[in-house]
Write an enzyme that holds these catalytic residues in place. Sequence first.
Site, PDB file in Angstrom:
ATOM      1  N   SER A 136       4.023  -5.720  -3.332  1.00 12.64           N
ATOM      2  CA  SER A 136       3.863  -4.476  -2.593  1.00 12.64           C
ATOM      3  C   SER A 136       2.392  -4.197  -2.306  1.00 12.64           C
ATOM      4  CB  SER A 136       4.458  -3.330  -3.420  1.00 12.64           C
ATOM      5  OG  SER A 136       4.729  -2.211  -2.623  1.00 12.64           O
TER       6      SER A 136
ATOM      7  N   TYR B 175       0.139   9.777   4.729  1.00 17.62           N
ATOM      8  CA  TYR B 175      -0.882   9.323   5.665  1.00 17.62           C
ATOM      9  C   TYR B 175      -0.521   9.736   7.099  1.00 17.62           C
ATOM     10  CZ  TYR B 175      -2.665   6.890   1.592  1.00 17.62           C
ATOM     11  OH  TYR B 175      -3.157   6.609   0.341  1.00 17.62           O
TER      12      TYR B 175
ATOM     13  N   GLN C 234      -0.209  -4.745   6.239  1.00 17.47           N
ATOM     14  CA  GLN C 234       0.194  -3.349   6.382  1.00 17.47           C
ATOM     15  C   GLN C 234      -0.921  -2.590   7.108  1.00 17.47           C
ATOM     16  OE1 GLN C 234       0.207  -0.255   3.192  1.00 17.47           O
ATOM     17  NE2 GLN C 234       2.437  -0.363   3.408  1.00 17.47           N
TER      18      GLN C 234
END
Length: 352
Positions: free
Chosen positions: A21, A178, A98
């Site tokens: 992750s 975010y 990402q």
Amino acid sequence: MNLFSPLTLRQLTLKNRIVVSPMQQYSAKNGIPGNWHLVHLGGRAVGGAGLIMTECTAVSPEGLATLSDVGIWNDEQKDAWKNIVDFVHEQDAKIGMQLWHSGGKGSLKHPNEKMKPLPKEEGGWTVKSSSPTEMNGVIPEELTVDEIQELKVKFVEASHRAVEAGFDTIELHAGHGYLFHQFYSAVINKRNDEYGGSLQNRIRFLVETVGEVRRSIPDGMPLLVRISAVDYLETPDAWTLDDSIILAKILRENGVDLITASGGGFANVSKDRVFPNYQVPFSSTIRQQTGIATGAVGMITEAVQANDIIVNDEADLIFIAREHLRDPYFALHSAKELELEVEIPWQYKRAF
């Protein structure tokens, strides 16, 4: 089907369902990943994970949270990432980037300085968000519609660089408080134009960006999105799992291949709500009600636990963060515990 079954998304096949992750390392200079990132990400590839995700990577300098975060808004950064990508590929693993913009949660000091607001004289900048709603003790400026359009271009440009660097997939970080989350959650978004108000308006920025990124990357490359499935707030304007189901259906229609279902971002989650698998029901519900592939997160630390999630059709991928910090070889150890045969790097075979 189990934790070590392959998974194919578009033209990308992962050798197993274990994902490293995204985890911020706060170790970059000028947004450029260095040796720390090579060892951190490369070590987990050696450790057997099928997919390695970069930490959230800023699409512009203003998208950083701290000056120690990584970026991909210029070619120097892209070239540094390519070195890492090449090493990961040499380990028979895949790697995804990402992409991210911190929005109103930017311009902060390093975690070693408790991530307090970064003063202008120390390199801080004016943060902007969907609305001038206070976050982290700071009131951001509201983005204009023209600035929103410019940000979509930044995400597309960053996607191009990620493709050029050799990444296998791209994930847009639309959770954890975010920028995209600051738009789709009414907790923050108080706009009264086409990017605020109704749910359809609040998700517009994310959906439009998804569409433009999808059109700009190869057809065979999967596009992932991480969302906060819930805000973990008991207020009428809080984002809910029902909202996430609506969003997931729309994202699937716009070319998203998998949703990672996390949660929170605007408030600390009470400890009594955090326990092993506590967020797995988000991935399971979204998967069942929309048909889109999902990734599960949230205190998944053991091989049998992760395997059961896959066997029970609760998710398609298992995103493991902190356990990968504790054990870079989580995948190899899990295969041994589950009594499954996997390929082990020849350099390490005598230890397994």
